[in-house]
Design an enzyme around this catalytic site. Structure first.
Site, PDB file in Angstrom:
ATOM      1  N   HIS A  17      48.364  42.009  41.627  1.00  0.00           N
ATOM      2  CA  HIS A  17      47.421  40.857  41.433  1.00  0.00           C
ATOM      3  C   HIS A  17      45.819  41.599  41.837  1.00  0.00           C
ATOM      4  O   HIS A  17      45.740  42.744  41.841  1.00  0.00           O
ATOM      5  CB  HIS A  17      47.625  39.779  42.551  1.00  0.00           C
ATOM      6  N   HIS A  20      45.778  44.426  44.474  1.00  0.00           N
ATOM      7  CA  HIS A  20      46.292  45.773  43.925  1.00  0.00           C
ATOM      8  C   HIS A  20      45.153  46.425  43.115  1.00  0.00           C
ATOM      9  O   HIS A  20      44.972  47.532  43.212  1.00  0.00           O
ATOM     10  CB  HIS A  20      47.678  45.690  43.438  1.00  0.00           C
ATOM     11  N   CYS A 125      61.157  42.045  61.955  1.00  0.00           N
ATOM     12  CA  CYS A 125      60.633  41.307  60.934  1.00  0.00           C
ATOM     13  C   CYS A 125      60.728  41.781  59.688  1.00  0.00           C
ATOM     14  O   CYS A 125      60.629  42.853  59.100  1.00  0.00           O
ATOM     15  CB  CYS A 125      59.107  41.203  61.049  1.00  0.00           C
ATOM     16  N   CYS A 128      57.859  42.757  57.434  1.00  0.00           N
ATOM     17  CA  CYS A 128      57.101  43.846  57.634  1.00  0.00           C
ATOM     18  C   CYS A 128      58.357  45.015  57.437  1.00  0.00           C
ATOM     19  O   CYS A 128      57.682  46.205  57.632  1.00  0.00           O
ATOM     20  CB  CYS A 128      56.754  44.024  59.185  1.00  0.00           C
ATOM     21  N   CYS A 142      55.997  36.495  63.758  1.00  0.00           N
ATOM     22  CA  CYS A 142      55.036  37.779  63.448  1.00  0.00           C
ATOM     23  C   CYS A 142      53.901  37.123  62.928  1.00  0.00           C
ATOM     24  O   CYS A 142      53.971  36.037  61.866  1.00  0.00           O
ATOM     25  CB  CYS A 142      55.900  38.071  61.970  1.00  0.00           C
ATOM     26  N   HIS A 145      53.613  37.125  58.753  1.00  0.00           N
ATOM     27  CA  HIS A 145      54.542  36.255  57.968  1.00  0.00           C
ATOM     28  C   HIS A 145      54.740  35.068  58.427  1.00  0.00           C
ATOM     29  O   HIS A 145      55.750  34.243  57.841  1.00  0.00           O
ATOM     30  CB  HIS A 145      55.847  37.185  57.971  1.00  0.00           C
ATOM     31  N   LYS A 294      43.961  32.350  51.639  1.00  0.00           N
ATOM     32  CA  LYS A 294      44.864  33.566  51.471  1.00  0.00           C
ATOM     33  C   LYS A 294      45.544  33.446  50.397  1.00  0.00           C
ATOM     34  O   LYS A 294      45.801  32.114  49.913  1.00  0.00           O
ATOM     35  CB  LYS A 294      45.668  33.350  52.949  1.00  0.00           C
ATOM     36  N   LYS A 297      51.630  33.138  46.491  1.00  0.00           N
ATOM     37  CA  LYS A 297      52.351  32.819  45.744  1.00  0.00           C
ATOM     38  C   LYS A 297      52.823  31.291  45.696  1.00  0.00           C
ATOM     39  O   LYS A 297      52.837  30.427  44.779  1.00  0.00           O
ATOM     40  CB  LYS A 297      54.065  33.632  45.478  1.00  0.00           C
TER      41      LYS A 297
END
Ligand code: MSP
Length: 655
Positions: A17, A20, A125, A128, A142, A145, A294, A297
Site C-alpha cells: 500500500h 510501503h 501480542c 507485534c 497492546c 493492535h 488510520k 483494511k
C-alpha cells in the site's frame, strides 16, 4: 564514494500500500540522488516471510505458507517498477543463503555466551509477534493492535541485550546523526533510560514451525526479528563477500516509526554481540493516514499505489508523497491534496514553465539554444544565477539530510523565480525590437540552461518526467550520466543544442464535472490565426483551469461579526461561533489551535455565506470562515483569519 541504502523487508501478510510505497520511494530517490553525486550505490528492499502472521494469512487463503509467500513476495517485487523504483537487490528471508547466515550468526552468538535458555512468562501480542512489557500496555491492551495480549509461560532462548545497554546509550549520544530526526533519537534514549530486558529470540516448534530452526536446538525456531534484521547483512555478502566492508561501512536504513525499537535497540546490540560495527544512520519517518484516519483494511481505506499511478501517473505520485510529508512527521493522504499538488505545483508551476520556455525558444530561436550576448547580461540575471546555484546547494544538503520536502521547496522557489523572469523580461516584446536581439538571446539562454538544471535535480524524484525534460532539452544522454558536481552549475547548456518541444509534461487534471468556461476569450483550442495580434502580447497564458467572473460570482462572500465563540467538547481543533452577517448564524471553524474564543468576539471576518450547511460534531455549520494557512519547512501550520481592512457593516458583500 559508496552508498548502501535499505528499506524494511515487508511482511507478506498484506499487499503493498502507499505506506510501503512511500518508504521504498524514499530509498529509491535517495539512491538515485547519491548516483547523481557520483556514488556507487546499492539499494536493497525485499520481503519478510517467516512468523505467525504469515502462517495465519496462508491459512486464511487455504494454501501452504510456501505457496502464499511466493505469491505475495512476487506482488511486492512487481509493484516497484510501476513506481519507477529500481532496487539493486531484492531479498527474501526464505532465500537459502539468508537462512544459512541466520543460523551461522545464531551459533556464533550462542557459542560466545550471549544466548541462554530460560523460563519466561509474559504478555504476548500476536500482532507485534513479541512479548510486551507491563509498561507498554495501555488499559491492559497492546496500543498498536488494540487487543489484549495472551498470557504465555514457556521456556525459550534469550539474547543478552541488556549487556549492551550502556554501550548503546554511549554510541547514540556520541553520534548525533545515528538516529534522525531528533525526536526519534530522543524517544530511543528515553526508552534506554530504564533497564533493558533481554530479548526472547525463539519460539517453540509446538507453537510455530514456519521459521528458521535454531542450529543448537531443533525444537525451536528463531524469532522473526532476529531472522529479519540480518537481511541487511545477507544482501551484501556478510561475512566474506568481496564488497561487504565497502557497503556495510556506509549502511543507512529507512524505516517508519512503527519499527523503531527493533532497529534502534535490537539491531545495534545484535551487531555489537556479533562483532560487527553499527550501521551508519537510521532514518525514521512518520505514518501516512488517509483523510486523517488510520489506514486499515477493516475501514476499507487502504490506498494501493498501482491504482494511483494508473490514475495520476508515476511522477505525480512520487512527487506528491515526497513533497507532502515532512520526513519524520505523520501526514494525511487525500486525493484532493494530490490533485491540488498536481495542478498547482506540477501543471501550473513546472509544467507551464517548461512549455512557455520551450515555446519561446521555438518561436524566437528556431528551437536552437542561442549564444549569450554578454553585453546584455543584467544584475537581475546574476541574481538568478546565484539563486540557481543556491538551489543546488540547498537541495544537496536537504537530500542528504532526508528532508525531501525541503529539497523540493528549494527547487520550487526557483521555478517561481523563473516564471517571474519570463514575465519581467517579456521575450515577446524583445522579439519585436531588432535592437534587442542580443538581449533576447541572453534571456532565452538563461531559460534553456535553467531548465537543464531543473531536469538534473528533479531526476531522483521524478525519473520519468526528468527523462522527458532531458529529451526536450536535447540532453538525453548528457543528463542520464551527469553528476551534480560536473553539471550542477550554471552555464553548462551548450549553445547550438537542438530542442524538441514534446507533449505537455503535466497536463492539468480536469475536474470531474467541469463547466465549460464562457465569456472570457482566448482559451486553448482557439485558432492561432484569427487573433494573431492579441496573442502576440500574451502568447503563453494557459486559460485551462481558470474560472470566469460569473463562476467566481457564484460564491457569496460576506463580512461577519463574531458575537460568541466557544470550544467544542472532544474536538480540539474546532470552535463554535455565532456571527452576524447580517442575520445571526452558527458556524463551526477549525481554528481552535490558533485562536482562543475570547480573542475572537467583536472581530469582523469574511465568510462564505452560501455554502450548503454541514454537520460537524453534532452542530450545523451554516457557512465557512476564511483564513490563510501557512506551513513552515517543518510542516507546522499557522492560520490567520481573513478580516477587512476598515470598519464596515456586518453582512456587507465581498466581491
Ligand atoms: N517485516 C517487518 C520489517 C522487518 S525489517 C528488518 C515489518 N514489515 S511491515 O510490512 O509491517 O512494514 C512496516 C513498514 O512499512 C514501516 O516501517 C514503513 O516503512 C512501511 N509502512 C507501513 N505502513 C505505513 C504507513 N501507514 N505509513 C508509512 N509507512 C508505513 O514491519
Amino acid at each position: 564514494m559508496t552508498t548502501y541504502i535499505t528499506t524494511p523487508i515487508y511482511y507478506v501478510n498484506a499487499m503493498p500500500h502507499i505506506g510501503h510505497a512511500y518508504t521504498t520511494i524514499i530509498a529509491d530517490t535517495y539512491s538515485r540522488f547519491r548516483c547523481l553525486c557520483g556514488d556507487e550505490v546499492c539499494f536493497q528492499t525485499g520481503t519478510d516471510e517467516h512468523g505467525e502472521k504469515i502462517v495465519q494469512a496462508a491459512e486464511g487463503e487455504g494454501i501452504s505458507p510456501r505457496e502464499y509467500v511466493d505469491r505475495i513476495s512476487d506482488s511486492f517485487r512487481q509493484t516497484w517498477p510501476g513506481l519507477d523504483i529500481a532496487p539493486d537487490h531484492f531479498i527474501r528471508t526464505t532465500d537459502a543463503d539468508h537462512i544459512k547466515l541466520v543460523q551461522d550468526i545464531l551459533q556464533k552468538v550462542y557459542d560466545q555466551g550471549d544466548i541462554y535458555f530460560s523460563e519466561y512468562s509474559g504478555h504476548y501480542c500476536k500482532g507485534c509477534e513479541r512479548f510486551l512489557t507491563e509498561k507498554e500496555l495501555v488499559d491492559g491492551k497492546c496500543p498498536d493492535h488494540q487487543t489484549v495480549p495472551e498470557e504465555i509461560s514457556e521456556q525459550n532462548y534469550f539474547f543478552r541485550m541488556s549487556k549492551y545497554q550502556d554501550w548503546l546509550i554511549d554510541h547514540i549520544k556520541s553520534n548525533p546523526e545515528y538516529i534522525t530526526p531528533e525526536r526519534y533519537r530522543n524517544e530511543v534514549l528515553s526508552f534506554l533510560s530504564e533497564p533493558l530486558e533481554d530479548l526472547c529470540i525463539s519460539r517453540p516448534c509446538s507453537r510455530l514451525t514456519w521459521g528458521i530452526p535454531l542450529p543448537f536446538d531443533k525444537n525451536f525456531v528463531t524469532y522473526v526479528w532476529f531472522d529479519a534484521l540480518i537481511n541487511y547483512l545477507t544482501g551484501i555478502g556478510y561475512p566474506n563477500g568481496p564488497d561487504f566492508d565497502k557497503h556495510w561501512s556506509v549502511a543507512e536504513h529507512v524505516i517508519a516509526k512503527d519499527i523503531l525499537k527493533p532497529h534502534a535497540i535490537y539491531w545495534p546490540t545484535m551487531l555489537q554481540s556479533m562483532g560487527v560495527a553499527p550501521y551508519q544512520r537510521l532514518h525514521v519517518h512518520g505514518y501516512w493516514n488517509v483523510d486523517e484516519t488510520k489506514m486499515s483494511k477493516s475501514i476499507g481505506n487502504v490506498i494501493r499505489p498501482g491504482e494511483l499511478v494508473e490514475e495520476y501517473g508515476v511522477d505525480t505520485v512520487r512527487y506528491f508523497l515526497l513533497r507532502e510529508m515532512s520526513f519524520g512527521r505523520d501526514s494525511s493522504f487525500s486525493t484532493e491534496a494530490l490533485e491540488s499538488r498536481r495542478n498547482s505545483d506540477l501543471a501550473n508551476d513546472v509544467g507551464n514553465l517548461f512549455s512557455r520556455a520551450l515555446t519561446m525558444l521555438a518561436k524566437y530561436a528556431d528551437s536552437i539554444v542561442p549564444e549569450i550576448d554578454k553585453a546584455t547580461v543584467t544584475e537581475e540575471d546574476r541574481v538568478l544565477v546565484d539563486a540557481l546555484e543556491k538551489m543546488v546547494a540547498d537541495y544537496t544538503t536537504a537530500m542528504n539530510a532526508f528532508e525531501f520536502h525541503k529539497a523540493l521547496q528549494s527547487i520550487w522557489e526557483v521555478i517561481g523565480m523563473l516564471n517571474r523572469f519570463i514575465v519581467t523580461n517579456a521575450p515577446w516584446e524583445l522579439a519585436k525590437d531588432p535592437d534587442q536581439a542580443g538581449r533576447l538571446n541572453t534571456v532565452l539562454y538563461f531559460l534553456a540552461d535553467s531548465l537543464r538544471l531543473l531536469a538534473l535535480v528533479l531526476r531522483p524524484v521524478m525519473p520519468t518526467a526528468a527523462d522527458k525534460m532531458a529529451v526536450a532539452l536535447g540532453q538525453a544522454d548528457e543528463l542520464a550520466k551527469a553528476t551534480l558536481e560536473e553539471e550542477g552549475c550554471w552555464g553548462r547548456m551548450p549553445a547550438g543544442t537542438v530542442l524538441h518541444q514534446g507533449e505537455a509534461l503535466f497536463p492539468r487534471l480536469e475536474k470531474k464535472k467541469k463547466q465549460q468556461p464562457q465569456a472570457q476569450t482566448q482559451g486553448k483550442g482557439q485558432g492561432k490565426k484569427g487573433q494573431a495580434k492579441k496573442k502576440e502580447a500574451e502568447p503563453e497564458i494557459d486559460m485551462e483551469g481558470l474560472i470566469t467572473f460569473e463562476q467566481f460570482g457564484e460564491v457569496e462572500l460576506r463580512v461577519a461579526e463574531i458575537v460568541t465563540a466557544e470550544k467544542i467538547k472532544k474536538a480540539n481543533k474546532l470552535l463554535k461561533l455565532t456571527v452576524k452577517a447580517p442575520e445571526e448564524r452558527t458556524l463551526v471553524a477549525g481554528i481552535a489551535l490558533h485562536y482562543s474564543p475570547e480573542d475572537l468576539v467583536g472581530k469582523k471576518v469574511i465568510i462564505v455565506a452560501n455554502l450548503k450547511p454541514a454537520k460537524l460534531m453534532g452542530i450545523t455549520s451554516q457557512g465557512m470562515v476564511l483564513a490563510a494557512k501557512e506551513t513552515d519547512a517543518d510542516g507546522n501550520e499557522r492560520l490567520v483569519l481573513s478580516t477587512v481592512a476598515g470598519d464596515i457593516a456586518p453582512g456587507s458583500r465581498v466581491a
